[in-house]
Design an enzyme around this catalytic site. Structure first.
Site, PDB file in Angstrom:
ATOM      1  N   PHE A  89      52.096  37.251  42.542  1.00 38.11           N
ATOM      2  CA  PHE A  89      51.554  38.597  42.725  1.00 38.11           C
ATOM      3  C   PHE A  89      50.872  38.633  44.085  1.00 38.11           C
ATOM      4  O   PHE A  89      50.474  37.602  44.615  1.00 38.11           O
ATOM      5  CB  PHE A  89      50.529  38.915  41.636  1.00 38.11           C
ATOM      6  CG  PHE A  89      51.106  39.588  40.425  1.00 38.11           C
ATOM      7  CD1 PHE A  89      52.008  38.920  39.614  1.00 38.11           C
ATOM      8  CD2 PHE A  89      50.740  40.889  40.094  1.00 38.11           C
ATOM      9  CE1 PHE A  89      52.549  39.537  38.490  1.00 38.11           C
ATOM     10  CE2 PHE A  89      51.267  41.519  38.977  1.00 38.11           C
ATOM     11  CZ  PHE A  89      52.166  40.839  38.175  1.00 38.11           C
ATOM     12  N   ASP A  91      39.758  32.261  46.199  1.00 43.50           N
ATOM     13  CA  ASP A  91      40.222  31.518  47.378  1.00 43.50           C
ATOM     14  C   ASP A  91      39.188  30.472  47.806  1.00 43.50           C
ATOM     15  O   ASP A  91      39.536  29.488  48.443  1.00 43.50           O
ATOM     16  CB  ASP A  91      40.485  32.496  48.535  1.00 43.50           C
ATOM     17  CG  ASP A  91      41.784  33.276  48.313  1.00 43.50           C
ATOM     18  OD1 ASP A  91      42.746  32.673  47.808  1.00 43.50           O
ATOM     19  OD2 ASP A  91      41.811  34.484  48.632  1.00 43.50           O
ATOM     20  N   LYS A 127      53.516  36.646  52.054  1.00 51.77           N
ATOM     21  CA  LYS A 127      53.060  35.674  51.040  1.00 51.77           C
ATOM     22  C   LYS A 127      54.254  35.052  50.326  1.00 51.77           C
ATOM     23  O   LYS A 127      54.269  33.852  50.045  1.00 51.77           O
ATOM     24  CB  LYS A 127      52.153  36.367  50.002  1.00 51.77           C
ATOM     25  CG  LYS A 127      50.722  36.505  50.489  1.00 51.77           C
ATOM     26  CD  LYS A 127      49.802  37.128  49.442  1.00 51.77           C
ATOM     27  CE  LYS A 127      48.429  37.355  50.077  1.00 51.77           C
ATOM     28  NZ  LYS A 127      47.552  38.234  49.319  1.00 51.77           N
ATOM     29  N   ASP A 163      45.866  26.319  47.275  1.00 55.71           N
ATOM     30  CA  ASP A 163      46.762  27.416  46.892  1.00 55.71           C
ATOM     31  C   ASP A 163      47.643  26.900  45.756  1.00 55.71           C
ATOM     32  O   ASP A 163      48.567  26.115  45.964  1.00 55.71           O
ATOM     33  CB  ASP A 163      47.613  27.845  48.101  1.00 55.71           C
ATOM     34  CG  ASP A 163      48.379  29.121  47.798  1.00 55.71           C
ATOM     35  OD1 ASP A 163      48.913  29.242  46.676  1.00 55.71           O
ATOM     36  OD2 ASP A 163      48.420  30.006  48.671  1.00 55.71           O
ATOM     37  N   ILE A 164      47.333  27.350  44.543  1.00 55.29           N
ATOM     38  CA  ILE A 164      48.024  26.820  43.353  1.00 55.29           C
ATOM     39  C   ILE A 164      49.505  27.190  43.393  1.00 55.29           C
ATOM     40  O   ILE A 164      50.391  26.368  43.171  1.00 55.29           O
ATOM     41  CB  ILE A 164      47.387  27.389  42.058  1.00 55.29           C
ATOM     42  CG1 ILE A 164      45.894  27.066  42.015  1.00 55.29           C
ATOM     43  CG2 ILE A 164      48.102  26.829  40.834  1.00 55.29           C
ATOM     44  CD1 ILE A 164      45.151  27.711  40.857  1.00 55.29           C
ATOM     45  N   ASN A 197      35.806  37.548  40.170  1.00 55.63           N
ATOM     46  CA  ASN A 197      36.373  38.833  40.607  1.00 55.63           C
ATOM     47  C   ASN A 197      36.620  39.729  39.403  1.00 55.63           C
ATOM     48  O   ASN A 197      36.307  39.365  38.266  1.00 55.63           O
ATOM     49  CB  ASN A 197      37.662  38.597  41.408  1.00 55.63           C
ATOM     50  CG  ASN A 197      38.694  37.873  40.567  1.00 55.63           C
ATOM     51  OD1 ASN A 197      39.159  38.386  39.568  1.00 55.63           O
ATOM     52  ND2 ASN A 197      39.010  36.643  40.966  1.00 55.63           N
ATOM     53  N   LYS A 218      19.019  25.703  38.287  1.00 50.14           N
ATOM     54  CA  LYS A 218      19.106  27.108  38.724  1.00 50.14           C
ATOM     55  C   LYS A 218      18.496  27.276  40.121  1.00 50.14           C
ATOM     56  O   LYS A 218      17.361  26.817  40.360  1.00 50.14           O
ATOM     57  CB  LYS A 218      18.369  27.979  37.701  1.00 50.14           C
ATOM     58  CG  LYS A 218      18.569  29.444  37.929  1.00 50.14           C
ATOM     59  CD  LYS A 218      17.829  30.258  36.877  1.00 50.14           C
ATOM     60  CE  LYS A 218      17.764  31.696  37.292  1.00 50.14           C
ATOM     61  NZ  LYS A 218      16.779  32.452  36.539  1.00 50.14           N
ATOM     62  N   LYS A 277      54.712  31.092  50.612  1.00 49.98           N
ATOM     63  CA  LYS A 277      54.500  30.273  49.404  1.00 49.98           C
ATOM     64  C   LYS A 277      55.825  29.803  48.787  1.00 49.98           C
ATOM     65  O   LYS A 277      55.817  29.075  47.793  1.00 49.98           O
ATOM     66  CB  LYS A 277      53.680  31.075  48.383  1.00 49.98           C
ATOM     67  CG  LYS A 277      52.292  31.465  48.907  1.00 49.98           C
ATOM     68  CD  LYS A 277      51.426  32.127  47.846  1.00 49.98           C
ATOM     69  CE  LYS A 277      50.163  32.704  48.474  1.00 49.98           C
ATOM     70  NZ  LYS A 277      48.968  32.510  47.654  1.00 49.98           N
TER      71      LYS A 277
HETATM   72  O1  PMT Z   1      43.820  41.174  35.369  1.00 50.35           O
HETATM   73  P1  PMT Z   1      43.956  42.662  35.599  1.00 50.35           P
HETATM   74  O2  PMT Z   1      42.623  43.386  35.492  1.00 50.35           O
HETATM   75  O3  PMT Z   1      45.025  43.273  34.762  1.00 50.35           O
HETATM   76  O4  PMT Z   1      44.383  42.876  37.139  1.00 50.35           O
HETATM   77  C1  PMT Z   1      45.666  42.526  37.549  1.00 50.35           C
HETATM   78  C2  PMT Z   1      45.640  41.882  38.952  1.00 50.35           C
HETATM   79  C3  PMT Z   1      45.134  42.905  39.977  1.00 50.35           C
HETATM   80  C4  PMT Z   1      44.729  40.651  38.963  1.00 50.35           C
HETATM   81  C5  PMT Z   1      47.118  41.455  39.263  1.00 50.35           C
HETATM   82  O5  PMT Z   1      47.933  42.595  39.222  1.00 50.35           O
HETATM   83  C6  PMT Z   1      47.253  40.805  40.617  1.00 50.35           C
HETATM   84  O6  PMT Z   1      47.437  41.443  41.625  1.00 50.35           O
HETATM   85  N1  PMT Z   1      47.143  39.436  40.636  1.00 50.35           N
HETATM   86  C7  PMT Z   1      47.117  38.617  41.866  1.00 50.35           C
HETATM   87  C8  PMT Z   1      45.705  38.522  42.369  1.00 50.35           C
HETATM   88  C9  PMT Z   1      45.573  37.654  43.601  1.00 50.35           C
HETATM   89  O7  PMT Z   1      44.853  36.679  43.573  1.00 50.35           O
HETATM   90  O8  PMT Z   1      46.328  38.008  44.621  1.00 50.35           O
HETATM   91  P2  PMT Z   1      46.354  37.230  46.054  1.00 50.35           P
HETATM   92  O9  PMT Z   1      47.126  38.145  46.938  1.00 50.35           O
HETATM   93  O10 PMT Z   1      44.986  36.835  46.452  1.00 50.35           O
HETATM   94  O11 PMT Z   1      47.183  35.918  45.767  1.00 50.35           O
HETATM   95  C10 PMT Z   1      48.604  35.845  45.929  1.00 50.35           C
HETATM   96  C11 PMT Z   1      49.207  34.952  44.868  1.00 50.35           C
HETATM   97  O12 PMT Z   1      48.738  33.606  45.068  1.00 50.35           O
HETATM   98  C12 PMT Z   1      48.844  35.331  43.464  1.00 50.35           C
HETATM   99  O13 PMT Z   1      49.973  35.135  42.614  1.00 50.35           O
HETATM  100  C13 PMT Z   1      47.739  34.355  43.105  1.00 50.35           C
HETATM  101  O14 PMT Z   1      47.733  34.065  41.715  1.00 50.35           O
HETATM  102  C14 PMT Z   1      48.107  33.128  43.913  1.00 50.35           C
HETATM  103  N2  PMT Z   1      46.968  32.296  44.359  1.00 50.35           N
HETATM  104  C15 PMT Z   1      45.967  32.815  45.116  1.00 50.35           C
HETATM  105  C16 PMT Z   1      44.956  31.999  45.565  1.00 50.35           C
HETATM  106  C17 PMT Z   1      44.972  30.625  45.229  1.00 50.35           C
HETATM  107  N3  PMT Z   1      44.012  29.808  45.613  1.00 50.35           N
HETATM  108  N4  PMT Z   1      45.974  30.134  44.484  1.00 50.35           N
HETATM  109  C18 PMT Z   1      46.973  30.943  44.061  1.00 50.35           C
HETATM  110  O15 PMT Z   1      47.890  30.481  43.365  1.00 50.35           O
END
Ligand code: PMT
Length: 402
Positions: free
Chosen positions: A325, A280, A339, A308-309, A211, A290, A343
């Site tokens: 975040f 995800d 969320k 989900d970490i 991403n 390849k 979580k």
């Molecule tokens: O890196 P930059 O270019 O500065 O951009 C910043 C950012 C946009 C990446 C940052 O501000 C941000 O929003 N980070 C969270 C991105 C994200 O994966 O959001 P989510 O809504 O999909 O996930 C929610 C939370 O679960 C996040 O804290 C994520 O780290 C966590 N997660 C998600 C999926 C997963 N499998 N395990 C997780 O722990």
């Protein structure tokens, strides 16, 4: 927009060593970051770089002469000492360090250094043998005893032809140290774990799913925590960013690697901030060679869900503030709140990634900080450095309550 150095007065004291020429870039960079820079130079420093150069870059007359009637009338040693929020001594030569350690006041630099009450950052630069001499070592200990912040010199090729410690650190490092000297140590000794950047889920030996995360937001949180005195570990997916100063960095690629790196470190952490944009999904199977193009036929990828970490980290026992975040494109606050509850988080940073200047790969961000305690704060568009500090402010407040 507020920057770390906005409104701050930095007094740069330049000593007489060859590295003095590097201070031109330090002055330029400090100015670009919003600092108001006043330069003072020893007579020896003027042999290596002209006051005119630093005056042009700092937009202030450079203080060079303790006995100049004009300088004393306008920028006297007491006024430059008193108006400084922070002082940087670079390069700090063996002679200047010795004079500082013993309270001499025989030029404008040492006089201002005796008169100031601002925090002082000392960046030694000299020949390796001079640096290792017991006199210099003892004098540096004396400066540490005064509460001055010492910046370890870099190792490498020196102007005198030697190889070893004694190089002036680069401007990034000096700016980071000056910024840290300006901060209250309200996270002193606190262990902070931060994740940043994207993950990469391999499809075959040359391709991956990922991403647009640049890592900037997570690196800003790690750097801000270090400035505030924390012991910081940063677990980072692949980024093009320089490692933040003072931070222990762990590099990972995939979500599975990130999970392992974070889970093993969470128990020892008092604040966890999960900024990484974790994939995800990952390909169910990674092709060992390849994947070939077959003309006309489409390609179907079969994906499976990554763990989900964050939800797993929030379940690890111990008194800890866990911050997540939420990167959202619609109904931002509602999705983020869901969320946070799902979580089991203490705080979530709701990030509308469709807003101009916010989200992925920008210097700025706009967020709503939602606390499990019901607290809600909308930040508006601010720098990622400032958002990092706001998040840490909230984490500290929540720690006080846990
Ligand atoms: O890196 P930059 O270019 O500065 O951009 C910043 C950012 C946009 C990446 C940052 O501000 C941000 O929003 N980070 C969270 C991105 C994200 O994966 O959001 P989510 O809504 O999909 O996930 C929610 C939370 O679960 C996040 O804290 C994520 O780290 C966590 N997660 C998600 C999926 C997963 N499998 N395990 C997780 O722990």
């Amino acid at each position: 927009m507020k920057h770390i150095f906005s409104g701050k007065r930095v007094l740069l004291c330049v000593g007489g060593g060859i590295a003095a020429y590097k201070t031109a870039e330090v002055v330029r960079r400090l100015g670009a970051c919003g600092a108001d820079v006043q330069v003072a130079m020893t007579p020896a420093a003027c042999e290596f770089i002209t006051p005119l150069t630093l005056q042009t870059l700092s937009h202030h007359r450079v203080a060079v002469d303790l006995f100049s009637s004009t300088d004393e009338a306008t920028i006297g040693h007491i006024s430059i000492a008193e108006s400084a929020d922070v002082v940087l001594v670079a390069p700090a030569t063996a002679d200047l360090i010795a004079r500082m350690a013993h309270g001499l006041a025989n030029d404008i630099v040492t006089t201002a250094l005796l008169a100031t009450r601002a925090p002082v950052v000392v960046a030694p630069a000299m020949n390796s043998h001079m640096l290792a001499h017991p006199a210099t070592v003892r004098n540096l200990e004396i400066l540490t005893g005064f509460g001055h912040r010492l910046v370890a010199s870099d190792s490498g090729e020196l102007a005198c032809g030697y190889e070893g410690p004694g190089r002036l650190p680069d401007p990034d490092a000096l700016l980071a140290e000056v910024a840290a000297a300006l901060c209250a140590k309200d996270l002193g000794g606190v262990r902070v774990l931060v994740s940043a950047g994207p993950t990469r889920e391999a499809l075959d030996p040359v391709r991956y799913l990922s991403n647009r995360s640049s890592g900037r937001m997570g690196y800003a949180v790690a750097a801000a925590a270090w400035r505030r005195g924390a012991e910081v570990t940063l677990v980072s997916g692949p980024t093009a960013l320089a490692r933040p100063r003072g931070v222990t960095c762990v590099d990972v690629n995939s979500a599975a690697e990130m999970k392992e790196a974070l889970e093993s470190r969470t128990g020892a952490s008092e604040i966890v901030v999960m900024v990484a944009a974790v994939a995800d999904y990952r390909p169910t199977a990674r092709a060992s060679s390849k994947i070939k193009k077959s003309a006309g036929a489409g390609l179907t990828l079969v994906l499976e869900e990554n763990d989900d970490i964050l939800a797993a980290l929030a379940k690890i026992a111990g008194p800890r503030v866990v911050v997540g975040f939420a990167a959202e494109t619609d109904d931002v606050v509602r999705h983020a709140r869901d969320k946070m509850v799902r979580k089991g988080l203490d705080l979530i940073v709701a990030n509308d990634v469709t807003k101009p200047g916010a989200g992925f790969d920008t210097e700025t961000n706009a967020a709503v900080l939602l606390g499990a305690d019901g607290n809600q704060e909308e930040t508006g568009l601010i720098t990622k450095d400032e958002l990092a500090d706001r998040i840490l402010d909230r984490a500290i407040a929540l720690r006080g309550r846990s």
